[in-house]
Design an enzyme around this catalytic site. Structure first.
Site, mmCIF file in Angstrom:
data_model
loop_
_atom_site.group_PDB
_atom_site.id
_atom_site.type_symbol
_atom_site.label_atom_id
_atom_site.label_comp_id
_atom_site.label_asym_id
_atom_site.label_seq_id
_atom_site.Cartn_x
_atom_site.Cartn_y
_atom_site.Cartn_z
ATOM 1 C CG PHE A 59 118.379 97.005 123.655
ATOM 2 C CD1 PHE A 59 119.610 97.642 123.752
ATOM 3 C CD2 PHE A 59 117.697 96.709 124.831
ATOM 4 C CE1 PHE A 59 120.155 97.979 124.979
ATOM 5 C CE2 PHE A 59 118.238 97.036 126.069
ATOM 6 C CZ PHE A 59 119.471 97.671 126.134
ATOM 7 N NE ARG A 87 122.087 109.072 132.822
ATOM 8 C CZ ARG A 87 121.883 108.001 132.038
ATOM 9 N NH1 ARG A 87 122.853 107.580 131.222
ATOM 10 N NH2 ARG A 87 120.752 107.363 132.044
ATOM 11 C CB THR A 93 116.524 105.488 128.308
ATOM 12 O OG1 THR A 93 117.387 105.504 129.447
ATOM 13 C CG2 THR A 93 117.143 104.657 127.207
ATOM 14 N NE ARG A 104 118.908 109.775 125.757
ATOM 15 C CZ ARG A 104 119.434 108.918 126.623
ATOM 16 N NH1 ARG A 104 118.965 108.853 127.866
ATOM 17 N NH2 ARG A 104 120.428 108.140 126.268
ATOM 18 C CG HIS A 117 126.593 107.077 126.167
ATOM 19 N ND1 HIS A 117 126.046 105.970 126.771
ATOM 20 C CD2 HIS A 117 127.765 107.331 126.828
ATOM 21 C CE1 HIS A 117 126.856 105.560 127.742
ATOM 22 N NE2 HIS A 117 127.907 106.372 127.790
ATOM 23 C CD GLU A 128 130.510 105.001 129.524
ATOM 24 O OE1 GLU A 128 129.645 104.117 129.641
ATOM 25 O OE2 GLU A 128 130.230 106.219 129.502
#
Ligand code: UDP
Length: 141
Positions: A59, A87, A93, A104, A117, A128
């Site tokens: 992906f 999270r 996800t 989400r 993200h 990050e």
């Protein structure tokens, strides 16, 4: 519990939906502070570098194309247990598997356009944050 920092990105689908404020409210209501933030339209190189860990995944190409399809909102968050807290706010996800009331579940439509993200551990969070906010000026309150 430790005070942690984590990197969050509101992805192009959620920016296009005009829900940046609603997502920021969720951070704030969970005790997370936005300590750095910027809106960016990522280049293909930047998106590829950021997701380099997924380079060999099937992906990867679609993920990079999606991440450069429009502007994203990038923020460093700080708070108790910030990495796990974020999270949990995000949900799974795949939005169809995400718990009700998560970002989400509420704002994402598919596994590839999944609204947000969030760093998945202490090492990735540090890397990050450094990637997007080198020499970060932190604003505490
Ligand atoms: N992704 C995808 N298809 C998949 C798995 C992942 O498009 O089958 C994308 C999705 O946008 C996800 C990102 O790749 O958010 C990174 O995947 P990861 O497993 O790290 O999920 P996350 O940490 O974002 O929940």
């Amino acid at each position: 519990m430790a005070i942690e920092r984590t990197l969050s990105i509101i992805k192009p689908d959620a920016v296009a939906k005009n829900v940046i404020g609603q997502i920021y409210s969720r951070f704030e209501n969970a005790g997370l502070k936005v300590i750095a933030a910027k809106m960016v339209h990522l280049s293909e190189v930047e998106a590829g570098q950021f997701y380099a860990v997924h380079k060999e995944r099937p992906f990867f190409k679609d993920l990079v194309s999606f991440m450069i399809s429009g502007p994203v909102m990038i923020q460093a968050l700080e708070g108790e247990n910030a990495i796990l807290t974020n999270r949990e706010l995000m949900g799974a996800t795949d939005p169809s598997k995400a718990e009700k009331g998560t970002i989400r579940a509420d704002f994402a439509q598919s596994i590839d356009a999944n609204a947000v993200h969030g760093s998945d551990g202490a090492d990735t969070a540090a890397a990050e944050i450094a990637f997007f906010f080198p020499g970060m000026q932190v604003y505490t309150r």
